[in-house]
Write a protein that holds these residues in place. Structure first.
Motif, PDB file in Angstrom:
ATOM      1  N   ASN A 117     -12.450   6.852   8.871  1.00  0.00           N
ATOM      2  CA  ASN A 117     -12.705   8.066   8.080  1.00  0.00           C
ATOM      3  C   ASN A 117     -11.843   9.245   8.503  1.00  0.00           C
ATOM      4  O   ASN A 117     -11.985  10.348   7.964  1.00  0.00           O
ATOM      5  CB  ASN A 117     -14.179   8.449   8.176  1.00  0.00           C
ATOM      6  N   ARG A 139      -8.891  11.720   8.527  1.00  0.00           N
ATOM      7  CA  ARG A 139      -7.949  12.126   7.480  1.00  0.00           C
ATOM      8  C   ARG A 139      -6.913  13.131   7.984  1.00  0.00           C
ATOM      9  O   ARG A 139      -6.053  13.587   7.252  1.00  0.00           O
ATOM     10  CB  ARG A 139      -8.696  12.741   6.278  1.00  0.00           C
ATOM     11  N   ASP A 188      -7.598   1.506   1.529  1.00  0.00           N
ATOM     12  CA  ASP A 188      -7.663   2.402   0.365  1.00  0.00           C
ATOM     13  C   ASP A 188      -6.573   3.470   0.399  1.00  0.00           C
ATOM     14  O   ASP A 188      -6.112   3.877   1.463  1.00  0.00           O
ATOM     15  CB  ASP A 188      -9.024   3.105   0.310  1.00  0.00           C
ATOM     16  N   ARG A 189      -6.278   3.947  -0.808  1.00  0.00           N
ATOM     17  CA  ARG A 189      -5.248   4.987  -0.920  1.00  0.00           C
ATOM     18  C   ARG A 189      -5.606   6.210  -0.068  1.00  0.00           C
ATOM     19  O   ARG A 189      -4.756   6.796   0.580  1.00  0.00           O
ATOM     20  CB  ARG A 189      -5.113   5.413  -2.377  1.00  0.00           C
ATOM     21  N   GLU A 190      -6.907   6.598  -0.101  1.00  0.00           N
ATOM     22  CA  GLU A 190      -7.305   7.824   0.628  1.00  0.00           C
ATOM     23  C   GLU A 190      -7.238   7.654   2.142  1.00  0.00           C
ATOM     24  O   GLU A 190      -7.239   8.662   2.868  1.00  0.00           O
ATOM     25  CB  GLU A 190      -8.731   8.258   0.286  1.00  0.00           C
ATOM     26  N   GLN A 191      -7.242   6.425   2.590  1.00  0.00           N
ATOM     27  CA  GLN A 191      -7.256   6.201   4.051  1.00  0.00           C
ATOM     28  C   GLN A 191      -5.835   6.282   4.616  1.00  0.00           C
ATOM     29  O   GLN A 191      -5.360   5.374   5.295  1.00  0.00           O
ATOM     30  CB  GLN A 191      -7.905   4.848   4.350  1.00  0.00           C
ATOM     31  N   LYS A 215       0.839  -1.198   0.000  1.00  0.00           N
ATOM     32  CA  LYS A 215       0.000   0.000   0.000  1.00  0.00           C
ATOM     33  C   LYS A 215       0.880   1.256   0.000  1.00  0.00           C
ATOM     34  O   LYS A 215       0.645   2.197  -0.769  1.00  0.00           O
ATOM     35  CB  LYS A 215      -0.930   0.006   1.227  1.00  0.00           C
ATOM     36  N   VAL A 240      -4.790  -1.620  -3.080  1.00  0.00           N
ATOM     37  CA  VAL A 240      -6.223  -1.425  -3.284  1.00  0.00           C
ATOM     38  C   VAL A 240      -6.427  -0.071  -3.964  1.00  0.00           C
ATOM     39  O   VAL A 240      -6.021   0.967  -3.439  1.00  0.00           O
ATOM     40  CB  VAL A 240      -6.982  -1.468  -1.934  1.00  0.00           C
ATOM     41  N   CYS A 241      -7.032  -0.114  -5.155  1.00  0.00           N
ATOM     42  CA  CYS A 241      -7.347   1.140  -5.873  1.00  0.00           C
ATOM     43  C   CYS A 241      -8.854   1.136  -6.081  1.00  0.00           C
ATOM     44  O   CYS A 241      -9.347   0.508  -7.027  1.00  0.00           O
ATOM     45  CB  CYS A 241      -6.685   1.206  -7.234  1.00  0.00           C
ATOM     46  N   GLY A 242      -9.572   1.761  -5.185  1.00  0.00           N
ATOM     47  CA  GLY A 242     -11.038   1.755  -5.259  1.00  0.00           C
ATOM     48  C   GLY A 242     -11.538   0.322  -5.160  1.00  0.00           C
ATOM     49  O   GLY A 242     -11.218  -0.392  -4.218  1.00  0.00           O
ATOM     50  N   LYS A 243     -12.298  -0.103  -6.209  1.00  0.00           N
ATOM     51  CA  LYS A 243     -12.855  -1.468  -6.175  1.00  0.00           C
ATOM     52  C   LYS A 243     -11.835  -2.513  -6.610  1.00  0.00           C
ATOM     53  O   LYS A 243     -12.042  -3.710  -6.444  1.00  0.00           O
ATOM     54  CB  LYS A 243     -14.084  -1.541  -7.082  1.00  0.00           C
ATOM     55  N   GLU A 244     -10.760  -2.055  -7.227  1.00  0.00           N
ATOM     56  CA  GLU A 244      -9.758  -2.996  -7.746  1.00  0.00           C
ATOM     57  C   GLU A 244      -8.752  -3.374  -6.668  1.00  0.00           C
ATOM     58  O   GLU A 244      -8.197  -2.496  -5.993  1.00  0.00           O
ATOM     59  CB  GLU A 244      -9.000  -2.363  -8.927  1.00  0.00           C
TER      60      GLU A 244
END
Ligand code: GDP
Ligand code: IMO
Ligand code: MG
Length: 446
Positions: free
Chosen positions: A402, A404, A436-439, A33, A59-63
């Protein structure tokens, strides 16, 4: 004169050269990651040790991508990805991995280089791994990934029965394979399944080698000089460690380790990038501990709490699917590996997994034969006797997936993060609260 000026002014170039991502525990710390996230800030991503025993998830979104040989920079696009000499390559699996990526619209062959010096995991290495994996060492089996890793590295060091990527296209290949296959059939006959020995037929192996050369030959190159040239040209490298420092062959929980230098000390040997270029080392650790396979694990929880961590963290092996053993964070072990690997920053992962506990524990020392120790012991049998001495902190009982910003963590989570940083004596550079990337929260710039 020119040389003196080059030396004088060249020094500045090393300010940002190679960043390393190193696992500080027993693997699966979420190195994949982090490498995927950092890749766009670099020019080249390099895998330099281990082989298909590694399973790095991106993990890129659903992929969801599970990478075994291919560096985790492959999804960033446009970045060169290098498999360096220290990696052991199983060509069938690598080819399947490339085909899997191609089927999902990625073009890995466009920017992948394989070192011609890397060793090949041959069919006999699988046969040997399978035949010896049941062996007991100090009363326990190592529980390898069955990917032929130990036997391949054993032959690399032994030198007489080793095949490298460059050999696959050499006019000496037939001689090498004929001699080696005959020797392996002879050596393995007393311990292997007879049906497995059929896989070691010389003609069959030769046929496979030709297929491998056809498929991978165009990717093979002198990665050592390539990386040195790119560093001279001011390019930024990201070194992707596999496994974790506690699995390091020299410094880990021997003999319950892998067969390569999985700690920070392995970067130069495996990649060919000298230490002077290494400017930044990020140590990746979970907010708790896991281990797959055999070996001592002082903070292991063989109870409901361990099971809760396993279920929330989905702690099942990326490569073998085996349930991972789970336990509390071990600051004795991570302090040791953070020093060994020369860590500048910690990347603390899976904070979300500890979201729902009334209290959380950190092992701050061990009790060994009635004595309190804070040094990580050498002998596996001593580590097995170590009882963790815990510090108990209040849990945060709040979902942090959640979050950030550092300020948005509940106070008790902040206390936990700060305490880990204090115990390891290294600042936190990255926090992760989900796959996820954003997390991800960056607290330092890399
Ligand atoms: P690696 O071998 O070090 O790359 O790690 P693995 O991919 O084997 O295992 C890490 C797992 O944790 C993967 O399934 C990741 O998608 C997942 N993961 C990464 N970061 C986080 C996080 O912060 N929280 C949770 N819950 N999962 C994470
Ligand atoms: P990543 O890169 C976790 C463990 C095996 C076994 C021991 C020796 O995904 O973090 P080997 O097949 O290397 O001879 O097995 O090392 N092991 C790993 N555990 N993550 C890994 O890689 C591992 N690679 C090997 O479970 O205990
Ligand atoms: Mg893994």
């Amino acid at each position: 004169m020119f040389f003196i000026l080059k030396v004088l002014f060249g020094f500045g170039k090393t300010s940002v050269a190679a960043t390393c991502v190193i696992g500080l525990q027993w693997g699966d710390e979420a190195k994949g990651k982090l490498v995927d996230l950092l890749a766009p800030r670099h020019d080249i991503v390099v895998r330099y040790q281990g082989g298909a025993n590694a399973g790095h998830t991106v993990v890129c979104g659903k992929e969801v991508y599970k990478l075994h040989h291919v560096p985790s920079g492959i999804l960033a696009g446009g970045i060169t990805n290098v498999i360096a000499p220290g990696v052991v390559i199983e060509p069938n699996m690598l080819i399947r991995e490339l085909e899997g990526l191609e089927a999902r619209g990625i073009t890995p062959r466009k920017n992948l280089m394989i070192s011609e010096r890397a060793h090949v995991v041959m069919p006999w290495h699988f046969v040997e791994d399978k035949a010896t994996n049941k062996a007991m060492v100090a009363g326990e089996s190592i529980g390898t990934t069955n990917r032929g890793i130990g036997p391949c590295y054993r032959d690399k060091v032994g030198r007489t029965h080793a095949i490298r990527i460059a050999d696959l296209s050499s006019d000496q290949l037939k001689i090498k394979i004929t001699e080696t296959a005959a020797a392996k059939r002879h050596m393995l006959a007393p311990i292997a399944d007879p049906s497995d020995l059929e896989l070691l037929d010389t003609d069959k192996v030769l046929q496979q080698c030709h297929m491998w050369a056809n498929s991978l030959g165009s990717l093979a190159a002198d990665s050592t000089n390539y990386l040195l040239d790119e560093l001279d040209a001011g390019k930024r490298l990201l070194m992707e460690g596999a496994q974790g420092s506690l699995l390091d062959i020299d410094h880990g929980t021997y003999p319950f380790v892998t067969s390569s230098n999985a700690s920070g000390v392995g970067v130069s040997a495996g990649s060919g990038v000298p230490a002077r270029w290494i400017t930044n080392v990020i140590g990746v650790t979970k907010a708790y501990s896991t281990r797959v396979g055999g070996g001592p694990f002082p903070t292991e929880l063989i109870d409901e709490t361990g099971q809760k961590i396993r279920e929330i963290g989905r702690e099942y092996g990326t490569t073998t699917g085996r349930p991972r053993r789970c336990g509390w964070f071990d600051a004795v072990a991570v302090r040791y590996t953070a020093r060994l690997s020369g860590i500048h920053y910690l990347s603390l992962m899976m904070m979300d997994v500890l979201s729902y506990f009334d209290t959380v524990q950190i092992c701050v020392a061990y009790e060994l034969r009635g004595e309190r120790i804070s040094r990580f012991p050498c002998l596996a049998e001593d580590l097995r006797l170590c009882k963790p001495i815990y510090e108990t902190l209040p849990g945060w009982n709040t979902d942090v997936s959640n979050v950030r910003k550092l300020e948005d963590f509940p106070t008790n989570a902040r206390r936990y993060i700060d305490r880990i940083s204090e115990l390891i004596s290294v600042p936190i550079g990255v926090l992760s609260v989900g796959p996820d990337r954003e997390q991800t929260i960056f607290l330092a710039s890399f």
